[in-house]
Write an enzyme that holds these catalytic residues in place. Structure first.
Site, PDB file in Angstrom:
ATOM      1  CE  LYS A 171      12.185   1.367   0.793  1.00 30.20           C
ATOM      2  NZ  LYS A 171      12.524   0.990  -0.563  1.00 30.20           N
TER       3      LYS A 171
ATOM      4  CE  LYS B  69       5.863   6.107   1.642  1.00 30.94           C
ATOM      5  NZ  LYS B  69       5.455   4.805   1.139  1.00 30.94           N
TER       6      LYS B  69
ATOM      7  CB  THR C 248       8.131   2.142   2.023  1.00 28.71           C
ATOM      8  OG1 THR C 248       8.757   1.206   1.156  1.00 28.71           O
ATOM      9  CG2 THR C 248       9.201   2.925   2.771  1.00 28.71           C
TER      10      THR C 248
ATOM     11  CG  LEU D  54      -1.825  -1.265   1.271  1.00 25.40           C
ATOM     12  CD1 LEU D  54      -2.364  -1.500   2.674  1.00 25.40           C
ATOM     13  CD2 LEU D  54      -2.957  -1.106   0.263  1.00 25.40           C
TER      14      LEU D  54
HETATM   15  P1  NAD Z   1       1.122   2.708  -6.174  1.00 24.96           P
HETATM   16  O1  NAD Z   1       0.484   3.979  -5.790  1.00 24.96           O
HETATM   17  O2  NAD Z   1       1.437   2.432  -7.615  1.00 24.96           O
HETATM   18  O3  NAD Z   1       0.237   1.463  -5.653  1.00 24.96           O
HETATM   19  C1  NAD Z   1      -0.477   1.450  -4.445  1.00 24.96           C
HETATM   20  C2  NAD Z   1      -1.780   0.720  -4.691  1.00 24.96           C
HETATM   21  O4  NAD Z   1      -2.487   0.620  -3.455  1.00 24.96           O
HETATM   22  C3  NAD Z   1      -2.700   1.457  -5.686  1.00 24.96           C
HETATM   23  O5  NAD Z   1      -3.114   0.568  -6.702  1.00 24.96           O
HETATM   24  C4  NAD Z   1      -3.854   1.914  -4.806  1.00 24.96           C
HETATM   25  O6  NAD Z   1      -5.094   1.975  -5.491  1.00 24.96           O
HETATM   26  C5  NAD Z   1      -3.856   0.834  -3.752  1.00 24.96           C
HETATM   27  N1  NAD Z   1      -4.584   1.203  -2.539  1.00 24.96           N
HETATM   28  C6  NAD Z   1      -4.627   2.408  -1.907  1.00 24.96           C
HETATM   29  N2  NAD Z   1      -5.409   2.318  -0.804  1.00 24.96           N
HETATM   30  C7  NAD Z   1      -5.876   1.050  -0.760  1.00 24.96           C
HETATM   31  C8  NAD Z   1      -6.717   0.353   0.142  1.00 24.96           C
HETATM   32  N3  NAD Z   1      -7.276   0.967   1.185  1.00 24.96           N
HETATM   33  N4  NAD Z   1      -6.996  -0.940  -0.126  1.00 24.96           N
HETATM   34  C9  NAD Z   1      -6.448  -1.570  -1.200  1.00 24.96           C
HETATM   35  N5  NAD Z   1      -5.632  -0.964  -2.085  1.00 24.96           N
HETATM   36  C10 NAD Z   1      -5.342   0.334  -1.851  1.00 24.96           C
HETATM   37  O7  NAD Z   1       2.459   2.596  -5.289  1.00 24.96           O
HETATM   38  P2  NAD Z   1       3.711   1.625  -5.532  1.00 24.96           P
HETATM   39  O8  NAD Z   1       4.718   2.321  -6.355  1.00 24.96           O
HETATM   40  O9  NAD Z   1       3.206   0.277  -5.917  1.00 24.96           O
HETATM   41  O10 NAD Z   1       4.307   1.575  -4.047  1.00 24.96           O
HETATM   42  C11 NAD Z   1       3.717   0.788  -3.026  1.00 24.96           C
HETATM   43  C12 NAD Z   1       4.628   0.842  -1.808  1.00 24.96           C
HETATM   44  O11 NAD Z   1       5.927   0.351  -2.164  1.00 24.96           O
HETATM   45  C13 NAD Z   1       4.834   2.259  -1.244  1.00 24.96           C
HETATM   46  O12 NAD Z   1       4.838   2.191   0.138  1.00 24.96           O
HETATM   47  C14 NAD Z   1       6.188   2.660  -1.822  1.00 24.96           C
HETATM   48  O13 NAD Z   1       6.851   3.610  -1.011  1.00 24.96           O
HETATM   49  C15 NAD Z   1       6.911   1.326  -1.832  1.00 24.96           C
HETATM   50  N6  NAD Z   1       8.000   1.209  -2.811  1.00 24.96           N
HETATM   51  C16 NAD Z   1       7.840   1.671  -4.090  1.00 24.96           C
HETATM   52  C17 NAD Z   1       8.898   1.539  -4.990  1.00 24.96           C
HETATM   53  C18 NAD Z   1       8.765   2.029  -6.411  1.00 24.96           C
HETATM   54  O14 NAD Z   1       9.789   2.115  -7.117  1.00 24.96           O
HETATM   55  N7  NAD Z   1       7.540   2.314  -6.901  1.00 24.96           N
HETATM   56  C19 NAD Z   1      10.093   0.930  -4.592  1.00 24.96           C
HETATM   57  C20 NAD Z   1      10.198   0.433  -3.299  1.00 24.96           C
HETATM   58  C21 NAD Z   1       9.139   0.583  -2.412  1.00 24.96           C
END
Ligand code: NAD
Length: 297
Positions: free
Chosen positions: A171, A246, A96, A65
């Site tokens: 992290k 973030k 994260t 999430l």
């Molecule tokens: P994203 O915004 O693409 O995906 C998050 C998903 O969660 C979305 O599809 C959203 O609709 C869904 N969501 C939101 N609220 C919800 C709920 N109540 N119930 C169910 N689904 C819900 O984000 P992301 O890039 O996939 O990142 C996700 C996590 O991973 C974050 O915490 C981010 O910091 C971490 N992260 C991201 C990366 C990257 O490169 N994108 C790398 C490492 C870590």
């Protein structure tokens, strides 16, 4: 194994696909219907809500999430995972978030007799697609051993970091250092070029000298130095400035709560904040080097 998966975004979508590819049965949920539809097309079943997934006899639930508020909502609400999961169901949060929230949610799960691991990742969307993520895992060691084979379907390095919350600690500490080192490499490269050095020669010196680091060697922010780095493609793709911002916010806030000084982390946070404020939040974080280059360079 029957697995629940919630949060099917840039990271969660490909991670869930890798679990399907490994032969697991998936029940998925996301607040965005298109994200669910894409996974259903790949072979998953749609769940109606977090509570409905938890109550659907899944053995493990993985969440990916955006931030702490979403994690609290999904785990702790009346229709949440903790209130509805069957005894023995293993909960793994890969989002994260700050270590304090991770520990609080894990404690609430423990009160309900459920084990919850914090397992944030590094490796970006490329690593999520290739199944080569690094998982930094906090929680009970025996629970970690139970989760490891499942995480191996989505990642390559799976490291137990200690007690609950320590995955998030690893992290934020790593990403704070990454933000600082990228700002440092940007500053040093720009100084050298301004004083007349060729950037490729300068990077070669740094990378065989004591200034060498991942930001200088693999991901050098100066265009023309590393052909595979985002600098070579206009800072598209990669790790967005707003995602770095973030993580620096999480690091400085955790430091504030722990009364731990992080002056370099705080300065890095302000540098990326200014860069995002100037409208560059979607560019790869290494584009910060533009702050040090002359106008029009
Ligand atoms: P994203 O915004 O693409 O995906 C998050 C998903 O969660 C979305 O599809 C959203 O609709 C869904 N969501 C939101 N609220 C919800 C709920 N109540 N119930 C169910 N689904 C819900 O984000 P992301 O890039 O996939 O990142 C996700 C996590 O991973 C974050 O915490 C981010 O910091 C971490 N992260 C991201 C990366 C990257 O490169 N994108 C790398 C490492 C870590």
């Amino acid at each position: 194994m029957k697995i629940g998966f919630l949060g099917l975004g840039n990271m969660g979508g490909p991670m869930a696909r890798n679990l399907l590819k490994a032969g697991h049965e998936l029940v998925v949920f996301d607040v965005q219907a298109e994200a669910v539809a894409a996974l259903v097309q790949a072979g998953a079943q749609a769940g109606a809500s977090p509570g409905a997934i938890a109550a659907s006899k899944v053995e493990v639930i993985v969440t990916m999430l955006p931030a702490a508020a979403h994690v609290r909502g999904v785990y702790l609400g009346a229709d949440g995972l903790v209130a509805n999961a069957a005894p023995g169901c293993l909960l793994i949060d890969c989002s994260t978030i700050d270590p304090f929230t991770a520990r609080e949610v894990a404690a609430a799960a423990a009160q309900a007799g459920l084990a919850l691991l914090d397992a944030p990742v590094s490796g970006g969307t490329g690593g999520a697609e290739a199944g080569t993520l690094t998982f930094m895992v906090g929680g009970d060691e025996a629970v970690f051993a139970q989760a490891k084979p499942l995480l191996a379907a989505m990642g390559r390095n799976i490291v137990h970091c200690g007690a609950s919350g320590n995955g998030q600690v690893a992290k934020v500490a790593n990403n704070m250092l990454l933000g600082i080192s990228m700002a440092g490499v940007s500053e040093a490269m720009a100084l050298g070029v301004a004083l007349g050095m060729d950037p490729v020669t300068l990077a070669g010196i740094i990378n065989t000298s004591s200034g060498r680091c991942w930001s200088s060697e693999v991901y050098n922010p100066w265009p023309g130095v590393v052909p595979t780095a985002p600098a070579a493609r206009g800072y598209s793709g990669g790790f967005g400035t707003d995602l770095m911002l973030k993580d620096l916010g999480l690091a400085t806030e955790a430091a504030r709560l722990a009364k731990q000084p992080v002056p370099m982390g705080a300065l890095a946070q302000q540098l990326y904040q200014g860069f995002s404020h100037a409208g560059h939040g979607r560019l790869d974080f290494s584009a910060l080097v533009r702050n040090y280059q002359p106008e029009g360079a």
